[in-house]
Design a protein around this motif. Sequence first.
Motif, PDB file in Angstrom:
ATOM      1  N   SER A  59      44.994 -38.691   5.507  1.00 33.68           N
ATOM      2  CA  SER A  59      44.911 -37.875   4.284  1.00 33.68           C
ATOM      3  C   SER A  59      43.981 -38.498   3.253  1.00 33.68           C
ATOM      4  O   SER A  59      43.553 -37.816   2.327  1.00 33.68           O
ATOM      5  CB  SER A  59      46.300 -37.673   3.687  1.00 33.68           C
ATOM      6  OG  SER A  59      46.778 -38.878   3.122  1.00 33.68           O
ATOM      7  N   LEU A  60      43.662 -39.761   3.421  1.00 29.89           N
ATOM      8  CA  LEU A  60      42.694 -40.386   2.532  1.00 29.89           C
ATOM      9  C   LEU A  60      41.291 -39.872   2.794  1.00 29.89           C
ATOM     10  O   LEU A  60      40.426 -39.904   1.916  1.00 29.89           O
ATOM     11  CB  LEU A  60      42.726 -41.911   2.703  1.00 29.89           C
ATOM     12  CG  LEU A  60      44.054 -42.586   2.358  1.00 29.89           C
ATOM     13  CD1 LEU A  60      44.007 -44.051   2.751  1.00 29.89           C
ATOM     14  CD2 LEU A  60      44.347 -42.432   0.884  1.00 29.89           C
ATOM     15  N   ARG A  61      41.039 -39.370   3.989  1.00 28.88           N
ATOM     16  CA  ARG A  61      39.714 -38.928   4.409  1.00 28.88           C
ATOM     17  C   ARG A  61      39.554 -37.406   4.385  1.00 28.88           C
ATOM     18  O   ARG A  61      38.501 -36.902   4.060  1.00 28.88           O
ATOM     19  CB  ARG A  61      39.476 -39.418   5.835  1.00 28.88           C
ATOM     20  CG  ARG A  61      38.073 -39.309   6.288  1.00 28.88           C
ATOM     21  CD  ARG A  61      37.549 -40.595   6.237  1.00 28.88           C
ATOM     22  NE  ARG A  61      36.718 -41.303   7.046  1.00 28.88           N
ATOM     23  CZ  ARG A  61      35.508 -41.637   6.652  1.00 28.88           C
ATOM     24  NH1 ARG A  61      35.024 -41.154   5.557  1.00 28.88           N
ATOM     25  NH2 ARG A  61      34.809 -42.454   7.358  1.00 28.88           N
ATOM     26  N   PHE A  62      40.628 -36.703   4.746  1.00 26.40           N
ATOM     27  CA  PHE A  62      40.553 -35.245   4.894  1.00 26.40           C
ATOM     28  C   PHE A  62      41.378 -34.561   3.811  1.00 26.40           C
ATOM     29  O   PHE A  62      42.552 -34.860   3.624  1.00 26.40           O
ATOM     30  CB  PHE A  62      41.056 -34.821   6.280  1.00 26.40           C
ATOM     31  CG  PHE A  62      40.325 -35.474   7.410  1.00 26.40           C
ATOM     32  CD1 PHE A  62      39.024 -35.091   7.714  1.00 26.40           C
ATOM     33  CD2 PHE A  62      40.909 -36.484   8.156  1.00 26.40           C
ATOM     34  CE1 PHE A  62      38.335 -35.688   8.749  1.00 26.40           C
ATOM     35  CE2 PHE A  62      40.232 -37.087   9.192  1.00 26.40           C
ATOM     36  CZ  PHE A  62      38.943 -36.694   9.494  1.00 26.40           C
ATOM     37  N   SER A  63      40.764 -33.607   3.139  1.00 24.09           N
ATOM     38  CA  SER A  63      41.421 -32.965   1.996  1.00 24.09           C
ATOM     39  C   SER A  63      42.567 -32.044   2.415  1.00 24.09           C
ATOM     40  O   SER A  63      43.552 -31.912   1.684  1.00 24.09           O
ATOM     41  CB  SER A  63      40.397 -32.179   1.184  1.00 24.09           C
ATOM     42  OG  SER A  63      39.842 -31.151   1.974  1.00 24.09           O
ATOM     43  N   PHE A  64      42.476 -31.393   3.593  1.00 23.78           N
ATOM     44  CA  PHE A  64      43.565 -30.505   4.005  1.00 23.78           C
ATOM     45  C   PHE A  64      44.832 -31.309   4.307  1.00 23.78           C
ATOM     46  O   PHE A  64      45.939 -30.833   4.084  1.00 23.78           O
ATOM     47  CB  PHE A  64      43.156 -29.632   5.203  1.00 23.78           C
ATOM     48  CG  PHE A  64      42.927 -30.375   6.481  1.00 23.78           C
ATOM     49  CD1 PHE A  64      43.949 -30.527   7.403  1.00 23.78           C
ATOM     50  CD2 PHE A  64      41.683 -30.914   6.780  1.00 23.78           C
ATOM     51  CE1 PHE A  64      43.734 -31.216   8.583  1.00 23.78           C
ATOM     52  CE2 PHE A  64      41.458 -31.588   7.955  1.00 23.78           C
ATOM     53  CZ  PHE A  64      42.501 -31.754   8.858  1.00 23.78           C
ATOM     54  N   LEU A  65      44.682 -32.527   4.806  1.00 26.78           N
ATOM     55  CA  LEU A  65      45.858 -33.389   4.993  1.00 26.78           C
ATOM     56  C   LEU A  65      46.368 -33.919   3.656  1.00 26.78           C
ATOM     57  O   LEU A  65      47.580 -34.074   3.462  1.00 26.78           O
ATOM     58  CB  LEU A  65      45.519 -34.568   5.915  1.00 26.78           C
ATOM     59  CG  LEU A  65      45.422 -34.266   7.406  1.00 26.78           C
ATOM     60  CD1 LEU A  65      44.975 -35.501   8.157  1.00 26.78           C
ATOM     61  CD2 LEU A  65      46.742 -33.764   7.937  1.00 26.78           C
ATOM     62  N   ALA A  66      45.457 -34.170   2.725  1.00 28.96           N
ATOM     63  CA  ALA A  66      45.857 -34.674   1.413  1.00 28.96           C
ATOM     64  C   ALA A  66      46.699 -33.646   0.673  1.00 28.96           C
ATOM     65  O   ALA A  66      47.623 -34.009  -0.051  1.00 28.96           O
ATOM     66  CB  ALA A  66      44.632 -35.049   0.604  1.00 28.96           C
ATOM     67  N   GLN A  67      46.373 -32.358   0.855  1.00 30.90           N
ATOM     68  CA  GLN A  67      47.173 -31.317   0.204  1.00 30.90           C
ATOM     69  C   GLN A  67      48.610 -31.334   0.727  1.00 30.90           C
ATOM     70  O   GLN A  67      49.553 -31.166  -0.035  1.00 30.90           O
ATOM     71  CB  GLN A  67      46.553 -29.942   0.442  1.00 30.90           C
ATOM     72  CG  GLN A  67      45.267 -29.720  -0.306  1.00 30.90           C
ATOM     73  CD  GLN A  67      44.630 -28.391   0.048  1.00 30.90           C
ATOM     74  OE1 GLN A  67      45.043 -27.724   1.004  1.00 30.90           O
ATOM     75  NE2 GLN A  67      43.621 -28.000  -0.720  1.00 30.90           N
TER      76      GLN A  67
END
Length: 146
Positions: free
Chosen positions: A46-54
């Motif tokens: 999630s640090l790299r990909f915004s959809f996982l960060a959401q």
Amino acid sequence: MPDVDHMYEAQGGGDAPNIGDFVWRPRYAKLWWAAVPIYWLGMAGSLRFSFLAQFYDSALAGFLTVFFFPPLVSLILGFGFLRKWLEAIPQSGEQSQAFDDSCFMSDRFGPSGMPCEFDPLDARSGALWVGNTLNPLNAGYINRAS
């Protein structure tokens, strides 16, 4: 160090439970342990990909963080082992008689039947003793703070 399994058998307790039978062997335990690194790798992603960060910023992810916390998983899965292990410990009447000895217990309690460390009628309780001038219940108590 004596072998624990032989010690249980010698004392008549049967076979000692194996912790692996409770923490690793059941299918739900295998699935849970397999999901733990997947969840935490997703959190690192999630640090790299915004959809996982959401997703990992949501409240559901907060609950899942607790659910997939490895020490908590081991505590929950190890509870069954602890229960079986305590059942396997042999109960001996000799151990319980040692604590019923009146000579052993006579010096542990004060005049009011409370443990001597907390009994206000026993001088061994220190500042809790009624005769101590630092005790507010004593007639000679002096409030030194004012």
